[in-house]
Scaffold this active site. Structure first.
Site, PDB file in Angstrom:
ATOM      1  N   HIS A 159       3.329  22.153  89.183  1.00 29.70           N
ATOM      2  CA  HIS A 159       3.435  22.387  87.736  1.00 29.70           C
ATOM      3  C   HIS A 159       4.850  22.646  87.238  1.00 29.70           C
ATOM      4  O   HIS A 159       5.052  23.314  86.221  1.00 29.70           O
ATOM      5  CB  HIS A 159       2.513  23.534  87.307  1.00 29.70           C
ATOM      6  CG  HIS A 159       1.792  23.234  86.028  1.00 29.70           C
ATOM      7  ND1 HIS A 159       1.110  24.187  85.299  1.00 29.70           N
ATOM      8  CD2 HIS A 159       1.640  22.071  85.332  1.00 29.70           C
ATOM      9  CE1 HIS A 159       0.569  23.633  84.235  1.00 29.70           C
ATOM     10  NE2 HIS A 159       0.879  22.353  84.227  1.00 29.70           N
TER      11      HIS A 159
ATOM     12  N   CYS B 220       1.195  29.071  82.954  1.00 30.95           N
ATOM     13  CA  CYS B 220       1.343  28.558  84.324  1.00 30.95           C
ATOM     14  C   CYS B 220       2.775  28.173  84.697  1.00 30.95           C
ATOM     15  O   CYS B 220       3.362  28.727  85.626  1.00 30.95           O
ATOM     16  CB  CYS B 220       0.435  27.351  84.528  1.00 30.95           C
ATOM     17  SG  CYS B 220      -1.304  27.634  84.120  1.00 30.95           S
TER      18      CYS B 220
END
Length: 558
Positions: A136, A73
């Site tokens: 993130h 991610c």
């Protein structure tokens, strides 16, 4: 006709007239979380539960050869927003070989202040930028989106792991711009047992409202829509739960598909669809280690998330821009999420930074003319370049699925797909004899191409590698490994920008070649291709002797 309808029609017409006069086009990047290549009906998913994405492909351009920059991610998202490989933008780790890096809530770091993100550059053309969903790239204040060019944000700094119930490890917060409005599993409920959550609907409304506001204000906008419902633990709203034949993960995919259909329809209703580039893709392959109820499909490809096999790196991708991108087209361009950085700048009329290496390509020729750009795809895992693809050929220099320790606890990155000598549970090096696959004929990477080498020692010619124009005309990868010069693919060493410890001129074609074994220093060769090469090279040794190699392989460059 009701007064409400009349007002709506007049308002839409007004917006449509003014929107068409915008100088810079709007840009929407839809980044899914852990969605696999095989999750879309247009890519062959048999349930055919993505009608809106399939229609998007029919109205736009499908990219079957599109890749992430890292199979995890955080580094993937950093690469998208910077246009740079994770080994350049800092999202890699050196605390263990070939380990991916990301930013859970225990990590205090984040995106470097030295990196220039896409929304920062788009400000030069007065874009208004918003991120909706998962960030993130760091959860401390200095790393959050509003500190890196975004004007608005609704979402979370991390994934929706949890629930957690103590002050040592609290639940992940959700922000509305700089204000925390609640937390996952608390104000923003996710029922782990049933899989019910209304978050995707909230993200949809935020996106629709933002688009309407910018259309009314006649301002170009950049929307980075990054929902995370397909990341384990997967979730969907009540209306979609139990609808899919694929289980709860399929429910989440169906809701995302419906949301994307609503966003595209909204652009049409506002009359700004002809001035908006929309690109759909995913951050990495399906997380098959999570099991069939919590993960998607990578189609015919090997393994999944966290690996550099095709299942971990190849992503679904669709570009949509009515009136600009030819409808119903398929591009076989090798693409990367980093290209979205360069392409967005190009369509916005903004020059990329000239003080750093940008790895992303401008895909405008592919999008608007269906041209093909000659480029490699690098497969990185942490700090290690594991493989490279040129055309239809992929060469693995390292292989690794996951460790024996993880595997023995039931965590399998390649469930039901183990390939002897390929999906290894120890890090295996193949730099002296790479594992080569033809991805057109073997997309599952199950059958390495057999390259039989016949050697004959000769002491007649002290420089047998000087093939001159023959080697120049084929334009293959020319790499000196110690004293062995061999040809493989279409790349040469980028000696001018990479600090290789040993640089020399290949005696075959007088171009710089690298001894350092870091293939990140290679760039596309300027030489012409040849369609069939069977006799490849005669290697050089340090003495006046040489070995003549014949490969019993007929390479076809697509």
């Amino acid at each position: 006709m009701s007064l409400k309808t009349v007002i709506c029609v007049l308002w839409t017409a007004c917006v449509g007239q003014t929107a068409g006069s915008q100088h810079a086009p709007n840009i929407i990047i839809m980044l899914m979380d852990d969605m696999g290549w095989g999750d879309l009906g247009v890519f062959g998913e048999p349930s055919k539960e993505t009608p809106n994405l399939d229609l998007m492909a029919a109205q736009g351009m499908l990219f079957p050869n599109f890749y992430t920059a890292n199979p995890l991610c955080s580094p993937s998202r950093a690469a998208l927003l910077t246009g740079r490989l994770p080994v350049r933008n800092g999202f890699y780790t050196t605390n263990a070989h070939a380990r991916n890096a990301y930013t859970p809530q225990e990590i205090v770091g984040g995106i470097s202040q030295d990196e220039i993100l896409l929304p920062e550059l788009l400000k030069k053309k007065d874009y208004v930028s918003k991120i909706i969903g998962k960030w993130h790239l760091g959860h401390r204040t200095q790393y959050l989106p509003l500190k890196h060019g975004f004007d608005e944000w609704f979402g979370a700094p991390n994934c929706h792991f949890g629930p957690y119930n103590n002050s040592v490890r609290p639940n992940i917060p959700i922000y509305n711009n700089s204000e925390m409005t609640g937390r996952y599993y608390e104000e923003f409920e996710i029922n782990v047992k049933t899989g019910e959550s209304n978050l995707t609907q909230i993200y949809l409304k935020e996106g629709l409202d933002f688009i309407s506001q910018q259309a009314m204000a006649q301002r170009p906008f950049f929307l980075y829509w990054a929902p995370d419902s397909t990341h384990a633990p997967v979730y969907a709203s009540e209306r979609f739960l139990g609808k899919s034949r694929r289980g709860r993960y399929g429910d989440a995919v169906m809701e995302l598909d419906d949301s994307i259909g609503q966003i595209l329809a909204h652009l049409v209703s506002l009359g700004i669809h002809n001035n908006t580039l929309v690109f759909f893709t995913s951050d990495n392959g399906a997380a098959v280690m999570s099991g069939p109820h919590q993960s998607g499909s990578n189609g015919p490809f090997l393994c999944g998330k966290e690996t550099t096999f095709e299942g971990g790196m190849r992503e679904p991708a669709i570009a949509w821009w009515p009136g600009r991108i030819p409808a119903g087209t398929v591009s076989y361009q090798l693409g990367s999420v980093m290209d979205l950085f360069s392409t967005s700048l190009s369509v916005a009329g903004v020059l990329p930074p000239d003080d750093r290496v940008i790895d992303g390509l401008d895909l405008s020729p592919a999008l608007f003319n269906n041209s093909l750009l000659d480029r490699p795809i690098f497969y990185y895992r942490g700090n290690q370049m594991m493989a490279v693809r040129i055309g239809q050929y992929k060469a693995h220099y390292w292989t690794w699925s996951n460790s024996w320790e993880e595997f023995n606890t039931g965590i399998n990155f390649c469930p039901g797909q183990e390939v002897l000598g390929v999906t290894t549970h120890t890090q295996e090096e193949h730099t002296m004899q790479p594992l080569i696959f033809h991805l057109g004929q073997d997309p599952g990477e199950r059958y390495p191409i057999s390259v039989l080498i016949f050697a004959r020692v000769s002491s007649i010619n002290p420089n047998p590698c000087r093939l001159g124009s023959v080697c120049t005309s084929v334009g293959l990868l020319l790499v000196c490994l110690d004293y062995l010069c061999f040809a493989l693919l279409d790349i040469v060493c980028r000696a001018s920008t990479h600090a290789c410890p040993r640089i020399t001129l290949c005696l075959a074609c007088d171009v710089p070649v690298c001894h350092c074994m870091n293939l990140a220093c290679f760039v596309t060769s300027p030489f012409n291709k040849a369609s069939h090469i069977s006799r490849l090279v005669r290697p050089v040794t340090s003495s006046n002797k040489s070995m003549e190699f014949l490969w019993n392989l007929d390479l076809t460059f697509m």
